[in-house]
Write an enzyme that holds these catalytic residues in place. Structure first.
Site, PDB file in Angstrom:
ATOM      1  N   SER A   1       0.833  -1.355   0.075  1.00 58.29           N
ATOM      2  CA  SER A   1      -0.138   0.027  -0.105  1.00 58.29           C
ATOM      3  C   SER A   1       0.778   1.184  -0.062  1.00 58.29           C
ATOM      4  O   SER A   1       1.778   1.472   0.960  1.00 58.29           O
ATOM      5  CB  SER A   1      -0.989  -0.069   1.241  1.00 58.29           C
TER       6      SER A   1
ATOM      7  N   HIS B   1      -0.904  -1.478  -4.292  1.00 60.83           N
ATOM      8  CA  HIS B   1      -2.329  -1.122  -3.716  1.00 60.83           C
ATOM      9  C   HIS B   1      -2.410   0.221  -3.457  1.00 60.83           C
ATOM     10  O   HIS B   1      -1.569   0.824  -2.792  1.00 60.83           O
ATOM     11  CB  HIS B   1      -2.286  -1.950  -2.460  1.00 60.83           C
TER      12      HIS B   1
ATOM     13  N   ASP C   1      -4.745   3.274  -2.222  1.00 61.14           N
ATOM     14  CA  ASP C   1      -5.889   3.564  -1.325  1.00 61.14           C
ATOM     15  C   ASP C   1      -6.506   4.897  -1.501  1.00 61.14           C
ATOM     16  O   ASP C   1      -6.071   6.064  -1.165  1.00 61.14           O
ATOM     17  CB  ASP C   1      -5.531   3.400   0.233  1.00 61.14           C
TER      18      ASP C   1
ATOM     19  N   MET D   1      -9.240   7.500  -0.695  1.00 62.23           N
ATOM     20  CA  MET D   1     -10.249   8.096   0.454  1.00 62.23           C
ATOM     21  C   MET D   1     -10.830   9.420   0.129  1.00 62.23           C
ATOM     22  O   MET D   1     -10.109  10.205  -0.057  1.00 62.23           O
ATOM     23  CB  MET D   1      -9.478   7.956   1.806  1.00 62.23           C
TER      24      MET D   1
ATOM     25  N   HIS E   1      -8.182   0.488  -4.545  1.00 65.96           N
ATOM     26  CA  HIS E   1      -9.113   0.352  -3.480  1.00 65.96           C
ATOM     27  C   HIS E   1     -10.002   1.693  -3.161  1.00 65.96           C
ATOM     28  O   HIS E   1      -9.430   2.582  -2.421  1.00 65.96           O
ATOM     29  CB  HIS E   1      -8.248  -0.156  -2.119  1.00 65.96           C
TER      30      HIS E   1
ATOM     31  N   MET F   1     -12.276   3.793  -1.235  1.00 66.47           N
ATOM     32  CA  MET F   1     -12.936   4.122  -0.319  1.00 66.47           C
ATOM     33  C   MET F   1     -13.985   5.246  -0.534  1.00 66.47           C
ATOM     34  O   MET F   1     -13.350   6.309   0.359  1.00 66.47           O
ATOM     35  CB  MET F   1     -12.067   4.061   0.958  1.00 66.47           C
TER      36      MET F   1
ATOM     37  N   MET G   1     -11.360  -6.435   4.573  1.00 64.30           N
ATOM     38  CA  MET G   1     -10.495  -5.368   5.444  1.00 64.30           C
ATOM     39  C   MET G   1     -10.417  -5.998   6.987  1.00 64.30           C
ATOM     40  O   MET G   1     -11.506  -6.450   7.216  1.00 64.30           O
ATOM     41  CB  MET G   1     -11.791  -4.089   5.637  1.00 64.30           C
TER      42      MET G   1
ATOM     43  N   ASP H   1      -6.395  -6.926   3.687  1.00 61.76           N
ATOM     44  CA  ASP H   1      -5.799  -5.402   4.034  1.00 61.76           C
ATOM     45  C   ASP H   1      -6.004  -4.898   5.434  1.00 61.76           C
ATOM     46  O   ASP H   1      -7.314  -4.526   5.891  1.00 61.76           O
ATOM     47  CB  ASP H   1      -6.667  -4.500   3.009  1.00 61.76           C
TER      48      ASP H   1
HETATM   49  C1  DX5 Z   1      -6.853   1.328   5.286  1.00 58.66           C
HETATM   50  C2  DX5 Z   1      -6.037   0.809   4.069  1.00 58.66           C
HETATM   51  C3  DX5 Z   1      -5.107   0.021   3.884  1.00 58.66           C
HETATM   52  C4  DX5 Z   1      -3.955   0.498   4.674  1.00 58.66           C
HETATM   53  C5  DX5 Z   1      -2.982  -0.644   5.047  1.00 58.66           C
HETATM   54  O1  DX5 Z   1      -7.698   2.082   4.941  1.00 58.66           O
HETATM   55  O2  DX5 Z   1      -7.144   0.347   2.989  1.00 58.66           O
HETATM   56  O3  DX5 Z   1      -4.667  -0.454   2.489  1.00 58.66           O
HETATM   57  O4  DX5 Z   1      -3.250   1.468   4.242  1.00 58.66           O
HETATM   58  O5  DX5 Z   1      -1.840  -0.211   5.842  1.00 58.66           O
HETATM   59  P1  DX5 Z   1      -1.222  -1.098   7.049  1.00 58.66           P
HETATM   60  O6  DX5 Z   1      -0.568  -2.073   6.291  1.00 58.66           O
HETATM   61  O7  DX5 Z   1      -0.540   0.210   7.714  1.00 58.66           O
HETATM   62  O8  DX5 Z   1      -2.237  -1.559   7.912  1.00 58.66           O
HETATM   63 ZN    ZN Z   2      -6.697  -0.579   1.018  1.00 56.65          ZN
END
Ligand code: DX5
Ligand code: ZN
Length: 219
Positions: free
Chosen positions: A10, A35, A37, A39, A68, A70, A139, A177
């Site tokens: 990520s 990956h 993320d 948001m 991903h 969100m 998750m 994840d």
């Molecule tokens: C959380 C994300 C993850 C996160 C994982 O909302 O979807 O991908 O970045 O990070 P770690 O490995 O630090 O939990």
């Molecule tokens: Zn993620």
């Protein structure tokens, strides 16, 4: 499990001021996917980045972009992420009023479709699309932030999904994840996951290549 285990680092834990080089570094270190993320500060209580950034970093690697989302409502942005260079687009059932239509939309752009289940979301939320999707993202933290503690209560869900995937002979990757380290990664693989996402553990120092290898072999 003796599946083909893949590591999807990520970039949430990467150096955002030097993202291109960070992507190159992950590629060289043996990552299988990247990956990403996304948001929106609405679906989750944090804001990261959108398609403009993804398009910019696309040129630094040929590795698949595991995006991903969100964000909510998600469907109207699928085309933008597809155009930006996503290879896998993963959505949460809660972020759309019609998961089937959203999955169809992802597929209509020739992309792989994923569905992500929050720790409290049950498998039933995706059963009506299980024959259409390419990836399930479990998750193991509440989405929003890197560096959270792994929620082991999700492991039975991983086990159950692995059984469904195997019994139905579905071609679906089972990804996990959140809070993945060398110990929790082993638990997730044992339960049947075949893709591990990791941010904090991989970027917490030492060699990226060694960390990726160690995670790949933690089971
Ligand atoms: C959380 C994300 C993850 C996160 C994982 O909302 O979807 O991908 O970045 O990070 P770690 O490995 O630090 O939990
Ligand atoms: Zn993620």
């Amino acid at each position: 499990m003796t599946q083909n285990i893949k590591i999807s680092p990520s970039i949430l834990s990467a150096d955002f001021s030097n993202l291109g080089e960070e992507i190159k570094r992950l590629d060289k270190a043996g990552a299988d996917l990247i990956h990403i993320d996304v948001m929106d500060g609405h679906f989750v209580p944090n804001i990261t980045f959108g398609p403009v950034i993804i398009k910019q970093i696309r040129k630094y690697t040929k590795l698949p972009f595991d995006v991903h989302l969100m964000i909510s409502p998600v469907e109207k942005y699928i085309k933008d992420f597809s155009d930006a260079g996503a290879d896998i687009i993963t959505v949460h059932p809660e972020a759309t009023d019609d998961l089937k239509r959203t999955v169809d939309k992802i597929k209509s752009f020739g992309k792989k479709a994923g569905v992500s289940l929050n720790p409290k979301t049950s498998i039933t939320a995706l059963l009506n699309v299980i024959d259409k999707i390419d990836l399930i993202l479990i998750m193991s933290v509440n989405p929003g932030f890197a560096g959270q503690i792994f929620i082991s209560d999700v492991l039975p869900k991983v086990k159950e999904l692995r059984k469904i995937i195997n019994d139905k002979k579905l071609n679906i990757d089972l990804e996990i994840d959140g809070g993945i380290n060398f110990e929790t990664g082993a638990l997730a693989l044992k339960a049947g996951a075949n893709i591990l996402v990791s941010g904090t553990t991989l970027f917490s120092g030492g060699s990226l290549q060694e960390n990726i290898n160690k995670l790949r072999n933690c089971g």
